[in-house]
Design a protein around this motif. Structure first.
Motif, mmCIF file in Angstrom:
data_model
loop_
_atom_site.group_PDB
_atom_site.id
_atom_site.type_symbol
_atom_site.label_atom_id
_atom_site.label_comp_id
_atom_site.label_asym_id
_atom_site.label_seq_id
_atom_site.Cartn_x
_atom_site.Cartn_y
_atom_site.Cartn_z
ATOM 1 N N PRO A 150 28.988 49.469 34.630
ATOM 2 C CA PRO A 150 28.861 50.202 35.906
ATOM 3 C C PRO A 150 28.231 51.584 35.706
ATOM 4 O O PRO A 150 27.814 52.208 36.676
ATOM 5 C CB PRO A 150 30.313 50.305 36.388
ATOM 6 N N HIS A 151 28.149 52.032 34.439
ATOM 7 C CA HIS A 151 27.545 53.332 34.131
ATOM 8 C C HIS A 151 26.542 53.134 32.988
ATOM 9 O O HIS A 151 26.835 53.448 31.829
ATOM 10 C CB HIS A 151 28.618 54.347 33.727
ATOM 11 N N ILE A 163 25.449 37.623 40.198
ATOM 12 C CA ILE A 163 26.529 38.451 40.754
ATOM 13 C C ILE A 163 27.805 37.613 40.750
ATOM 14 O O ILE A 163 27.844 36.528 41.327
ATOM 15 C CB ILE A 163 26.227 38.914 42.196
ATOM 16 N N ASP A 164 28.819 38.103 40.059
ATOM 17 C CA ASP A 164 30.120 37.439 40.052
ATOM 18 C C ASP A 164 30.982 38.019 41.171
ATOM 19 O O ASP A 164 31.235 39.225 41.205
ATOM 20 C CB ASP A 164 30.830 37.676 38.718
ATOM 21 N N GLN A 165 31.427 37.151 42.088
ATOM 22 C CA GLN A 165 32.426 37.554 43.070
ATOM 23 C C GLN A 165 33.801 37.379 42.425
ATOM 24 O O GLN A 165 34.167 36.282 42.008
ATOM 25 C CB GLN A 165 32.328 36.674 44.316
ATOM 26 N N LEU A 166 34.547 38.456 42.314
ATOM 27 C CA LEU A 166 35.872 38.404 41.698
ATOM 28 C C LEU A 166 36.935 38.242 42.776
ATOM 29 O O LEU A 166 36.898 38.924 43.797
ATOM 30 C CB LEU A 166 36.134 39.677 40.887
ATOM 31 N N ARG A 167 37.867 37.344 42.534
ATOM 32 C CA ARG A 167 38.952 37.072 43.494
ATOM 33 C C ARG A 167 40.303 37.402 42.877
ATOM 34 O O ARG A 167 40.530 37.189 41.696
ATOM 35 C CB ARG A 167 38.927 35.589 43.906
ATOM 36 N N PHE A 168 41.206 37.904 43.728
ATOM 37 C CA PHE A 168 42.585 38.131 43.294
ATOM 38 C C PHE A 168 43.303 36.786 43.247
ATOM 39 O O PHE A 168 43.250 36.011 44.215
ATOM 40 C CB PHE A 168 43.298 39.073 44.263
ATOM 41 N N VAL A 169 43.959 36.516 42.134
ATOM 42 C CA VAL A 169 44.606 35.216 41.946
ATOM 43 C C VAL A 169 45.992 35.391 41.346
ATOM 44 O O VAL A 169 46.323 36.440 40.786
ATOM 45 C CB VAL A 169 43.762 34.302 41.027
ATOM 46 N N ALA A 170 46.781 34.330 41.460
ATOM 47 C CA ALA A 170 48.115 34.296 40.856
ATOM 48 C C ALA A 170 48.540 32.834 40.726
ATOM 49 O O ALA A 170 47.864 31.923 41.225
ATOM 50 C CB ALA A 170 49.116 35.070 41.713
ATOM 51 N N ALA A 171 49.657 32.612 40.060
ATOM 52 C CA ALA A 171 50.197 31.259 39.954
ATOM 53 C C ALA A 171 50.560 30.756 41.351
ATOM 54 O O ALA A 171 50.963 31.545 42.219
ATOM 55 C CB ALA A 171 51.436 31.259 39.057
ATOM 56 N N ARG A 202 37.360 45.549 33.483
ATOM 57 C CA ARG A 202 38.572 46.330 33.751
ATOM 58 C C ARG A 202 38.206 47.602 34.514
ATOM 59 O O ARG A 202 38.876 47.978 35.481
ATOM 60 C CB ARG A 202 39.261 46.658 32.430
ATOM 61 N N ASP A 203 37.136 48.289 34.095
ATOM 62 C CA ASP A 203 36.711 49.513 34.783
ATOM 63 C C ASP A 203 36.390 49.242 36.251
ATOM 64 O O ASP A 203 36.734 50.034 37.135
ATOM 65 C CB ASP A 203 35.468 50.098 34.096
ATOM 66 N N ILE A 204 35.722 48.112 36.507
ATOM 67 C CA ILE A 204 35.333 47.773 37.881
ATOM 68 C C ILE A 204 36.571 47.530 38.747
ATOM 69 O O ILE A 204 36.669 48.018 39.877
ATOM 70 C CB ILE A 204 34.408 46.543 37.874
ATOM 71 N N VAL A 205 37.528 46.778 38.210
ATOM 72 C CA VAL A 205 38.735 46.442 38.978
ATOM 73 C C VAL A 205 39.606 47.677 39.186
ATOM 74 O O VAL A 205 40.018 47.988 40.315
ATOM 75 C CB VAL A 205 39.534 45.329 38.259
ATOM 76 N N ILE A 260 35.391 42.219 45.178
ATOM 77 C CA ILE A 260 34.973 43.032 44.040
ATOM 78 C C ILE A 260 33.883 42.263 43.304
ATOM 79 O O ILE A 260 34.025 41.069 43.029
ATOM 80 C CB ILE A 260 36.162 43.330 43.112
ATOM 81 N N GLU A 261 32.791 42.927 42.993
ATOM 82 C CA GLU A 261 31.673 42.260 42.339
ATOM 83 C C GLU A 261 31.402 42.879 40.974
ATOM 84 O O GLU A 261 31.621 44.070 40.764
ATOM 85 C CB GLU A 261 30.402 42.373 43.195
ATOM 86 N N ARG A 262 30.941 42.043 40.063
ATOM 87 C CA ARG A 262 30.425 42.553 38.805
ATOM 88 C C ARG A 262 29.061 41.910 38.573
ATOM 89 O O ARG A 262 28.834 40.755 38.954
ATOM 90 C CB ARG A 262 31.372 42.277 37.641
#
Length: 294
Positions: A150-151, A163-171, A202-205, A260-262
């Motif tokens: 990101p920098h 472009i990766d779309q990041l999703r919040f997930v859990a069990a 990690r920085d992006i999230v 959130i994208e990376r």
């Protein structure tokens, strides 16, 4: 100064060992010592201290190290420039990639490349994105296909391909899955499993939470997304994963936050002369590049 002595000097400096440098260069330890002695004679200065079997750079050695890297890079660039005149796509290509990109994005590109250019000797290295980034900056790696920083460093050209779309997930049985729409502030009340603290992802999230004035409770971390998926899937905490990794083993959380994208793509040093093989690989990557949304 001859390039072989400089190569031996850099190898000893990087490994802090004459024997490990010999293994790296496929030389005996006495041969490495002879090259270092030759270089010390040429420079008129002692380059290494050897105390209790510990090898460390002297002040002269520390001054020479960045210059030695520059000299070898100039020699390699000159050789590559001359080789490129033939127009043939062959020779060696040092390509670094992260485990996730190498497993989920790169295979069809590598397959097409190796079929089209069988004369290229591909030196493929699986590294963390951050390690690959430093390798490109140092001139040790010609091309890297990784998660983009990101920098970005101004010395490096960073070109997004996917472009990766990041999703919040859990069990599926996690308490958060029984809730309605979730604000970010609810997630911080539960432990998270995230990539390591020095990773770009990690920085992006974490940056998304910091901008909202929130701090995440990180219970566990690893640099491997496949391991993160396993840890989230067995209930060790919520996580953030690319859409491409989501299946029935994991539940997507209805978080009321923009995706959130990376960016994933390739890196090259702006001052490096690319080989014909490197240019050909970039052409393959450009063919897979996702057009930006208008």
């Amino acid at each position: 100064m001859d390039t072989q002595s400089l190569q031996a000097f850099i190898a000893v400096a990087d490994t802090a060992s004459f024997s490990l440098a010999g293994e790296q260069l496929h030389l005996t330890q006495p041969a490495v010592s002879k090259r270092i002695a030759t270089l010390e004679h040429q420079t008129g200065a002692r380059l290494f201290d050897r105390i209790n079997r510990r090898v460390s750079l002297t002040e002269a050695g520390r001054l020479l190290l960045p210059r030695a890297r520059q000299i070898l890079q100039l020699v390699e660039d000159s050789r590559r420039t001359m080789s490129n005149l033939s127009g043939s796509v062959e020779g060696s290509l040092t390509l670094a990639t992260s485990h996730h990109v190498g497993l989920h994005r790169l295979p069809p590109i590598l397959k097409a490349f190796t079929q089209r250019y069988p004369g290229v000797d591909l030196d493929l290295r699986f590294l963390d994105s951050e390690q690959a980034y430093h390798g490109v900056v140092a001139g040790e790696i010609e091309l890297a296909v990784v998660t983009l920083s990101p920098h970005p460093n101004p010395q490096v050209e960073s070109v997004p391909v996917w472009i990766d779309q990041l999703r919040f997930v859990a069990a599926p049985e996690h308490p958060l899955t029984t809730r309605g729409e979730l604000p970010l502030s609810t997630l911080v009340n539960y432990p998270a499993v995230l990539p390591g603290p020095l990773t770009f992802t990690r920085d992006i999230v974490v940056g998304s939470f910091n901008r909202a004035g929130l701090a995440i409770d990180v219970a566990l971390s690893t640099n491997y997304l496949e391991t993160l998926k396993m840890m989230a899937g067995i209930g060790l905490g919520w996580s953030v994963l690319p859409e491409s990794m989501i299946d029935e083993e994991i539940a997507v959380l209805p978080v009321s936050h923009p995706p959130i994208e990376r960016r994933l793509g390739y890196l090259v040093h702006k001052e490096r002369t690319l080989s014909n093989a490197g240019r050909a690989m970039i052409a393959e990557l450009e063919g897979a590049r996702v057009a930006p949304v208008a």
